[in-house]
Design a protein around this motif. Structure first.
Motif, mmCIF file in Angstrom:
data_model
loop_
_atom_site.group_PDB
_atom_site.id
_atom_site.type_symbol
_atom_site.label_atom_id
_atom_site.label_comp_id
_atom_site.label_asym_id
_atom_site.label_seq_id
_atom_site.Cartn_x
_atom_site.Cartn_y
_atom_site.Cartn_z
ATOM 1 N N TYR A 114 -43.345 -38.409 19.843
ATOM 2 C CA TYR A 114 -42.273 -37.772 19.065
ATOM 3 C C TYR A 114 -41.562 -36.713 19.896
ATOM 4 C CZ TYR A 114 -39.646 -36.074 15.104
ATOM 5 O OH TYR A 114 -38.621 -35.742 14.250
ATOM 6 N N MET A 153 -35.092 -22.082 21.704
ATOM 7 C CA MET A 153 -34.167 -22.814 20.830
ATOM 8 C C MET A 153 -34.697 -23.051 19.412
ATOM 9 S SD MET A 153 -34.509 -26.687 22.251
ATOM 10 C CE MET A 153 -33.816 -26.302 23.821
ATOM 11 N N GLY A 154 -36.002 -23.033 19.266
ATOM 12 C CA GLY A 154 -36.576 -23.261 17.939
ATOM 13 C C GLY A 154 -36.496 -24.730 17.515
ATOM 14 N N ILE A 155 -37.045 -25.010 16.346
ATOM 15 C CA ILE A 155 -37.149 -26.404 15.883
ATOM 16 C C ILE A 155 -36.672 -26.475 14.434
ATOM 17 C CG2 ILE A 155 -38.763 -28.338 15.515
ATOM 18 C CD1 ILE A 155 -40.649 -26.582 17.459
ATOM 19 N N ASN A 212 -50.071 -26.884 28.073
ATOM 20 C CA ASN A 212 -49.011 -27.617 27.379
ATOM 21 C C ASN A 212 -48.154 -26.685 26.515
ATOM 22 O OD1 ASN A 212 -48.715 -29.662 24.549
ATOM 23 N ND2 ASN A 212 -47.594 -30.004 26.428
ATOM 24 N N ASN A 260 -44.289 -25.861 27.326
ATOM 25 C CA ASN A 260 -43.273 -26.152 26.304
ATOM 26 C C ASN A 260 -42.443 -24.909 25.997
ATOM 27 O OD1 ASN A 260 -43.807 -28.823 25.964
ATOM 28 N ND2 ASN A 260 -44.980 -28.606 24.065
ATOM 29 N N ALA A 261 -43.140 -23.763 25.853
ATOM 30 C CA ALA A 261 -42.443 -22.514 25.533
ATOM 31 C C ALA A 261 -41.378 -22.238 26.590
ATOM 32 C CB ALA A 261 -43.440 -21.368 25.448
ATOM 33 N N LYS A 283 -40.109 -24.668 28.714
ATOM 34 C CA LYS A 283 -39.168 -25.794 28.757
ATOM 35 C C LYS A 283 -38.076 -25.670 27.691
ATOM 36 C CE LYS A 283 -40.954 -30.067 28.545
ATOM 37 N NZ LYS A 283 -42.057 -31.091 28.521
ATOM 38 N N GLY A 340 -39.595 -35.225 29.424
ATOM 39 C CA GLY A 340 -40.869 -35.242 28.705
ATOM 40 C C GLY A 340 -41.067 -36.588 28.048
ATOM 41 N N PHE A 341 -42.298 -36.810 27.549
ATOM 42 C CA PHE A 341 -42.612 -38.110 26.946
ATOM 43 C C PHE A 341 -43.062 -37.991 25.487
ATOM 44 C CE2 PHE A 341 -43.244 -38.619 31.492
ATOM 45 C CZ PHE A 341 -42.450 -39.723 31.753
ATOM 46 N N GLY A 342 -43.177 -36.768 25.020
ATOM 47 C CA GLY A 342 -43.627 -36.596 23.641
ATOM 48 C C GLY A 342 -45.089 -36.919 23.425
ATOM 49 N N GLY A 391 -47.554 -34.563 24.904
ATOM 50 C CA GLY A 391 -48.297 -33.315 25.103
ATOM 51 C C GLY A 391 -48.904 -32.780 23.817
ATOM 52 N N LEU A 392 -48.069 -32.624 22.777
ATOM 53 C CA LEU A 392 -48.570 -32.046 21.521
ATOM 54 C C LEU A 392 -49.510 -33.014 20.807
ATOM 55 C CD1 LEU A 392 -45.452 -30.179 20.091
ATOM 56 C CD2 LEU A 392 -47.489 -29.206 21.171
ATOM 57 N N TYR A 393 -49.235 -34.319 20.960
ATOM 58 C CA TYR A 393 -50.122 -35.324 20.353
ATOM 59 C C TYR A 393 -51.528 -35.190 20.937
ATOM 60 C CZ TYR A 393 -52.210 -39.983 19.734
ATOM 61 O OH TYR A 393 -53.058 -41.017 19.442
ATOM 62 N N SER A 426 -40.075 -20.337 18.567
ATOM 63 C CA SER A 426 -41.182 -21.042 17.922
ATOM 64 C C SER A 426 -42.504 -20.362 18.240
ATOM 65 C CB SER A 426 -41.284 -22.483 18.427
ATOM 66 O OG SER A 426 -40.017 -23.075 18.491
ATOM 67 N N LEU A 479 -44.000 -33.105 15.001
ATOM 68 C CA LEU A 479 -44.147 -32.691 16.411
ATOM 69 C C LEU A 479 -45.412 -33.219 17.058
ATOM 70 C CD1 LEU A 479 -43.036 -28.966 16.175
ATOM 71 C CD2 LEU A 479 -41.721 -30.906 17.012
HETATM 72 P P1 ADP Z 1 -42.530 -33.272 25.453
HETATM 73 O O1 ADP Z 1 -42.370 -31.821 25.655
HETATM 74 O O2 ADP Z 1 -43.045 -33.997 26.616
HETATM 75 O O3 ADP Z 1 -41.316 -33.908 24.874
HETATM 76 P P2 ADP Z 1 -44.509 -32.538 23.449
HETATM 77 O O4 ADP Z 1 -45.435 -33.408 22.688
HETATM 78 O O5 ADP Z 1 -45.129 -31.454 24.254
HETATM 79 O O6 ADP Z 1 -43.651 -33.510 24.347
HETATM 80 O O7 ADP Z 1 -43.486 -31.920 22.462
HETATM 81 C C1 ADP Z 1 -42.876 -32.723 21.493
HETATM 82 C C2 ADP Z 1 -41.513 -32.193 21.089
HETATM 83 O O8 ADP Z 1 -41.661 -30.971 20.373
HETATM 84 C C3 ADP Z 1 -40.628 -31.829 22.255
HETATM 85 O O9 ADP Z 1 -39.905 -32.936 22.693
HETATM 86 C C4 ADP Z 1 -39.728 -30.759 21.690
HETATM 87 O O10 ADP Z 1 -38.642 -31.350 21.061
HETATM 88 C C5 ADP Z 1 -40.585 -30.092 20.625
HETATM 89 N N1 ADP Z 1 -41.148 -28.818 21.107
HETATM 90 C C6 ADP Z 1 -42.393 -28.604 21.578
HETATM 91 N N2 ADP Z 1 -42.576 -27.319 21.881
HETATM 92 C C7 ADP Z 1 -41.427 -26.687 21.576
HETATM 93 C C8 ADP Z 1 -40.986 -25.293 21.660
HETATM 94 N N3 ADP Z 1 -41.775 -24.323 22.095
HETATM 95 N N4 ADP Z 1 -39.729 -25.021 21.238
HETATM 96 C C9 ADP Z 1 -38.912 -25.992 20.768
HETATM 97 N N5 ADP Z 1 -39.267 -27.305 20.679
HETATM 98 C C10 ADP Z 1 -40.517 -27.638 21.077
#
Ligand code: ADP
Length: 646
Positions: free
Chosen positions: A597, A582-584, A547, A551-552, A554, A608-610, A612-614, A637, A592
């Motif tokens: 989210y 792109m960073g956050i 994941n 994400n890195a 994506k 994505g569905f938000g 993965g990180l959850y 990030s 996150l």
């Molecule tokens: P998803 O990727 O399916 O939207 P995640 O739970 O994996 O869901 O991530 C949640 C949100 O966190 C993402 O929608 C994205 O906005 C942000 N995010 C996660 N990883 C990164 C990253 N490496 N760089 C920038 N934003 C990130």
């Protein structure tokens, strides 16, 4: 007929407001009624003594000086909530008073005594000190109460003054008039059935909105606007019957700046006797309480609006006494709870309906809110009284102060059963769909791999490229479905860890390689990987790494470098995935790892569905680890997690 000294003193002794009379620069106590003696905590024997001899604790306090100045210079001293240290029952304590030191003059304009009248407001002051956050309406009500106290004090002082003055019959009228004119409250004296305005002090002229030129006129002529209002009748009635009249919050229309204006007043009408003892005049003391009444009425209206909103929203409202636990509630709450009994529902009855698994948590939260005064917001299930149906409710509230300044725990309840059922249906749906999709996906995967092999054999480059892409897409889809399955397992409490001991550094390398194969768009650099063993669920930790790596990729433009490392720190291992994408923005960082989210303003559309990180954070938490993100918008990030070493 006038009262003699003994009768006078007997009457003064009856008044509830503390009064004393002092003479000379040492403020020798000429007279003090029982109420004043009680305030001072002293016996009657102190009468005749200078103030500081009678009350030695007064030394060092400014009161004797004030008496002396009032007596010598005729200065009027008044104070509200003025602290005074007094020894009562052998204990020195600070008390608070609304007081007045009033020099009283004879007809030759000589000061013959200083009168001290005081209202003990200690309780009120202490109350205010402890309840600093008293609500506005409580404040307004209290002020009104003080006004009332002042009004009755004024009345009593006046009465006693009338009597004191009576000693000197010839001087009586003059002295009395002077007294009224100096009084801090609004006073008028009206004579005979025509109600000639004999005396009207500045305060009452202001209330009436009139000039002093109306003095001498009959009231009806001075204030034509009184026609059709009940006041003239009331005043005449007091003169003819000799029965005093008291009114609270009486509405009256007076002309102010030429405009008929509505106001609210407390007033007293006291019959007065002339030299022959015949009632021929009426004394009226008025307090303007318009501001307080208007603000209270406004509050009432606001409350009515709120009640309407509560009704419309079908909110149950409740109120619990923090000490007795006495429960009050509205009809919407009774309906929601299915409570049909005649007798009011008690707190214990309500708690007994709460599901066993939520009961302790609920009671604990209530106790916590009451003790700490913080916010209270809980969701729980309970059985309805009438049909035993299980309902979900959300209850929220806080401790506030009621009108009298008493703490009260109150709030609302909402029936959220439907929303909960919807949520449950959504979960069930996701769970079932993902499960059902798994089987055809597995066969599809098998068929495509078969095609892949055939293409290889025939050395069909075109077909090989197409099947490779198809496999990658299938793997992505598989990953998503696994995520949904994990989510529904997690929510239904079925996410179970299958722990083994394995080399985390090896898993990190493996996942990085796999990621490079699946997604060749970003170069991945494996930095130092310390050899460490962990006791964990290998598949779930693998999904966390996958994941973070996906994400890195994506959220970074193509060709941007991704780095991964595993570092041993004491008895823990820290794994970090760093990208230069792109960073956050800082406001998103804390969210996150929340369910569903997503940062919506990423600019480019990324699917994505938000979840993965959850899921990753849940997995890491179940391993007694920690996961977090560091980021700078536009710079990239870093996502890290820590696990204990086996
Ligand atoms: P998803 O990727 O399916 O939207 P995640 O739970 O994996 O869901 O991530 C949640 C949100 O966190 C993402 O929608 C994205 O906005 C942000 N995010 C996660 N990883 C990164 C990253 N490496 N760089 C920038 N934003 C990130």
């Amino acid at each position: 007929m006038f009262l003699d000294n003994d009768q006078l003193i007997a009457i003064l002794n009856l008044t509830k407001n503390p009064i004393s009379v002092h003479i000379g620069e040492d403020a020798v106590i000429q007279y003090a009624n029982d109420a004043m003696l009680a305030v001072w905590g002293k016996e009657r024997s102190i009468i005749g003594l200078p103030l500081e001899e009678a009350l030695p604790e007064m030394k060092g306090q400014p009161f004797k000086e004030m008496f002396a100045t009032a007596f010598a210079k005729g200065t009027l001293f008044t104070g509200t909530e003025t602290p005074a240290d007094l020894v009562v029952d052998g204990r020195l304590d600070t008390y608070y008073f609304d007081f007045e030191y009033r020099p009283v003059r004879n007809s030759k304009n000589e000061i013959f005594c200083v009168m001290n009248s005081a209202v003990d407001v200690t309780e009120r002051v202490k109350h205010q000190q402890t309840l600093l956050h008293a609500q506005r309406d409580a404040d307004a009500l209290k002020k009104e109460q003080v006004m009332n106290e002042q009004l009755s004090a004024a009345k009593e002082i006046l009465q006693s003054q009338v009597n004191i003055s009576a000693k000197e019959a010839s001087e009586n009228a003059e002295q009395f008039k002077r007294l009224v004119e100096q009084a801090p409250v609004a006073i008028t004296v009206l004579r005979s059935h025509e109600l000639f305005v004999d005396i009207a002090n500045a305060a009452i002229l202001e209330i009436w909105g009139k000039e002093a030129s109306i003095i001498g006129l009959p009231l009806a002529e001075a204030m034509p606007e009184l026609e059709g209002q009940p006041f003239i009748g009331i005043l005449q009635e007091v003169i003819s019957t000799g029965v005093p009249f008291y009114a609270q919050e009486s509405k009256a229309f007076v002309v102010r700046n030429g405009v008929l204006t509505e106001g609210y007043f407390n007033f007293i009408c006291q019959p007065l006797r002339d030299g022959e003892g015949k009632i021929n005049s009426v004394l009226q003391v008025v307090t303007d309480i318009t501001k307080q009444v208007v603000s209270r009425l406004e509050l009432q209206r606001t409350k009515e609006m709120m009640d309407m909103a509560i009704d419309a929203a079908n909110l149950g409202s409740w109120q619990i006494d923090p000490i007795t636990k006495a429960l009050q509630y509205n009809s919407a709450l009774a309906r929601m709870y299915g409570y049909v009994d005649e007798l009011p529902m008690t707190f214990d009855q309500a708690i007994a309906q709460v599901s066993v698994e939520h009961r302790e948590m609920l009671v604990l939260n209530i106790e916590k809110a009451i003790a700490g005064g913080g916010a209270y917001d809980v969701t729980f299930t309970q059985r309805r009284f009438n049909d035993d149906e299980l309902i979900w409710v959300r209850s929220f509230g806080k401790v506030n102060l009621d009108e009298s300044g008493k703490p009260i725990f109150s709030g609302f309840v909402m029936d959220i059963t439907e929303a909960k059922k919807d949520e449950q249906r959504k979960h069930d749906f996701i769970g079932i769909v993902s499960h059902e999709l798994k089987t055809p996906l597995t066969s599809l995967n098998g068929y495509i791999q078969l095609l892949q092999r055939m293409a290889k054999k025939e050395e069909n480059t075109m077909a090989m490229q197409i099947t490779d892409s198809a496999v990658r897409q299938l793997q992505r889809m598989n990953g998503m479905i696994n995520g949904f399955l994990d989510l529904s397992r997690l929510e239904s409490g079925k996410l179970i860890l299958d722990r083994t001991i394995f080399r985390l550094d090896e898993l990190v390398r493996e996942m990085a390689m796999e990621s490079m194969v699946v997604d060749s768009t970003h170069p991945i650099e494996i930095l130092s990987c310390d050899p460490v063993e962990v006791f964990a669920d290998r598949i779930k930790i693998a999904s966390v790494l996958s994941n973070l790596l996906s994400n890195a990729a994506k959220y970074s433009p193509e060709e941007k470098l991704i780095q991964i490392e595993a570092k041993k720190i004491d008895n823990q291992v820290r794994v970090c995935v760093r990208d230069t994408g792109m960073g956050i923005a800082p406001e998103h960082i804390d969210h996150l790892f929340d369910r569903f989210y997503r940062v919506e303003d990423t600019g480019k559309q990324v699917s994505g569905f938000g979840i993965g990180l959850y899921l990753s954070s849940e997995v890491i938490a179940r391993h007694d680890g920690k996961i977090w993100a560091e980021s700078e918008l536009g710079e990239g990030s870093t996502f890290c997690f820590i696990l204990p070493i086996a």
